[in-house]
Design a protein around this motif. Structure first.
Motif, PDB file in Angstrom:
ATOM      1  N   GLY A 137      39.127   8.527  39.596  1.00  0.00           N
ATOM      2  CA  GLY A 137      39.274   7.422  38.550  1.00  0.00           C
ATOM      3  C   GLY A 137      39.885   7.603  37.258  1.00  0.00           C
ATOM      4  N   ARG A 138      40.800   8.704  37.321  1.00  0.00           N
ATOM      5  CA  ARG A 138      41.386   9.224  36.216  1.00  0.00           C
ATOM      6  C   ARG A 138      42.175   7.966  35.425  1.00  0.00           C
ATOM      7  NH1 ARG A 138      46.682  12.193  35.129  1.00  0.00           N
ATOM      8  NH2 ARG A 138      46.687  11.990  37.447  1.00  0.00           N
ATOM      9  N   ARG A 139      43.064   7.233  36.327  1.00  0.00           N
ATOM     10  CA  ARG A 139      43.931   6.345  35.894  1.00  0.00           C
ATOM     11  C   ARG A 139      43.268   4.971  35.363  1.00  0.00           C
ATOM     12  NH1 ARG A 139      49.314   7.233  36.975  1.00  0.00           N
ATOM     13  NH2 ARG A 139      49.851   8.885  38.416  1.00  0.00           N
ATOM     14  N   GLN A 140      42.199   4.805  36.060  1.00  0.00           N
ATOM     15  CA  GLN A 140      41.488   3.502  35.484  1.00  0.00           C
ATOM     16  C   GLN A 140      40.685   4.054  34.135  1.00  0.00           C
ATOM     17  OE1 GLN A 140      41.457   4.860  38.610  1.00  0.00           O
ATOM     18  NE2 GLN A 140      42.225   3.201  39.892  1.00  0.00           N
ATOM     19  N   ILE A 141      40.142   5.217  34.207  1.00  0.00           N
ATOM     20  CA  ILE A 141      39.573   5.323  32.782  1.00  0.00           C
ATOM     21  C   ILE A 141      40.695   5.508  31.617  1.00  0.00           C
ATOM     22  CG2 ILE A 141      38.535   7.370  31.579  1.00  0.00           C
ATOM     23  CD1 ILE A 141      36.950   8.147  34.100  1.00  0.00           C
TER      24      ILE A 141
ATOM     25  N   PHE B 204      43.299   3.934  31.589  1.00  0.00           N
ATOM     26  CA  PHE B 204      43.720   2.459  31.192  1.00  0.00           C
ATOM     27  C   PHE B 204      42.601   1.818  30.250  1.00  0.00           C
ATOM     28  CE2 PHE B 204      42.935  -2.166  32.241  1.00  0.00           C
ATOM     29  CZ  PHE B 204      44.025  -2.604  31.750  1.00  0.00           C
ATOM     30  N   LEU B 205      41.536   2.156  30.139  1.00  0.00           N
ATOM     31  CA  LEU B 205      40.517   1.504  29.579  1.00  0.00           C
ATOM     32  C   LEU B 205      40.671   2.005  28.267  1.00  0.00           C
ATOM     33  CD1 LEU B 205      37.189   1.683  31.796  1.00  0.00           C
ATOM     34  CD2 LEU B 205      38.564  -0.228  31.126  1.00  0.00           C
TER      35      LEU B 205
ATOM     36  N   PHE C 140      43.685   0.305  26.684  1.00  0.00           N
ATOM     37  CA  PHE C 140      43.334  -1.050  26.494  1.00  0.00           C
ATOM     38  C   PHE C 140      42.885  -1.263  24.908  1.00  0.00           C
ATOM     39  CE2 PHE C 140      40.908  -4.902  26.667  1.00  0.00           C
ATOM     40  CZ  PHE C 140      41.511  -5.899  27.288  1.00  0.00           C
TER      41      PHE C 140
END
Length: 291
Positions: free
Chosen positions: A107-111, A113-114, A117
């Motif tokens: 989940g590196r990219r998702q984290i 992104f947060l 954001f």
């Protein structure tokens, strides 16, 4: 033909040097003026407006600022918040940057992104104040550090720098038995001094200039950092409404005190910068180019 090229090259270099000198003067002269104005009299400054060398040397502005022990308390608060806050923010930012630099992190990219954001959208002043209040941080020094623990831009600089390190170096350390903490503190940190110095300076300047958070979260005047106190001194010197009980012995020198306030607030940062300057450009450039 060759002579004409050499002449053109010399003219270009001369013009380039003159332009750089003019740009440097536009930055240096105002600062010299501020320092000189802080050591002159209000009458001379009101008459000449722009002073590089004071005709009459005066310490009235500094005597007024340091006429109370409150200024030293505020300096101690700012120094403490800057040192502790910078170390805390660097520790958390380094851990986060290293974790997000590992390609095997789920989940590196998702984290990431947060995190990014939050650079575009934030909760706002009122929700943040309510969180600080409900967590019991209101009117404490932690309120000046915890809400601004991590700056995403600084974390991304560290992450990009770490990602630019040779992958084989990290793999070799793991083969030798190092876990991720060992790799971070024994391998990554020693060879990341330029990036660490650069980001540390960013954090230190931000903590030293803490003003809005102190206004919002600190009600006890004894816990004010230097920036807030200096602002109150300027307000008092301008003749506006303010509790002047701390400064009744010496009349405010009006204009020059504002210049002295700028000097007092700026000099500590300028004293630190020369020690980090050699790392500054290299750390910022490497951290921005590697991905």
């Amino acid at each position: 033909m060759v002579g004409e090229k050499q002449l053109g090259s010399r003219i270009f270099r001369l013009g380039n040097h003159l332009l750089l000198v003019l740009i440097a003067l536009t930055m240096v002269l105002p600062f010299i003026h501020v320092i000189a104005a802080s050591f002159t009299t209000s009458a001379e400054l009101a008459d000449k407006r722009f002073v590089l060398f004071p005709t009459v040397f005066s310490l009235d502005a500094y005597k007024y600022i340091f006429s109370t022990n409150t200024i030293f308390k505020a300096l101690f608060v700012s120094i403490g918040v800057t040192l502790i806050g910078t170390l805390w923010s660097m520790f958390i930012s380094l851990l986060t940057a290293y974790g997000l630099s590992r390609k095997d992190l789920i989940g590196r990219r998702q984290i990431l992104f947060l995190f990014v954001f939050t650079m575009l959208f934030s909760g706002g002043m009122i929700p943040t104040f309510l969180i600080v209040k409900n967590t019991g941080l209101l009117d404490s020094y932690a309120a000046l550090i915890v809400p601004v623990t991590i700056n995403v831009f600084n974390m991304i600089i560290l992450r990009s720098f770490i990602m630019g390190l040779p992958e084989g170096l990290i793999e070799s350390a793991k083969i030798d038995g190092c876990n991720d903490f060992g790799v971070l503190f024994r391998i990554v940190m020693p060879i990341s001094k330029p990036a660490l110095a650069t980001v540390s300076l960013f954090y230190a300047v931000a903590y030293w200039n803490t003003y809005m958070h102190a206004i919002l979260y600190i009600n006890d005047a004894a816990k004010w950092p230097i920036q807030v106190l200096l602002r109150q001194i300027v307000v008092l010197a301008s003749g506006l409404s303010y509790d002047s009980s701390e400064f009744t012995n010496i009349p405010p020198p009006d204009i020059t005190i504002k210049m002295a306030v700028i000097v007092v607030a700026t000099i500590p940062v300028l004293m630190v910068y020369p020690f980090l300057q050699k790392y500054f450009t290299k750390g910022a450039m490497l951290g921005s180019m590697k991905e």
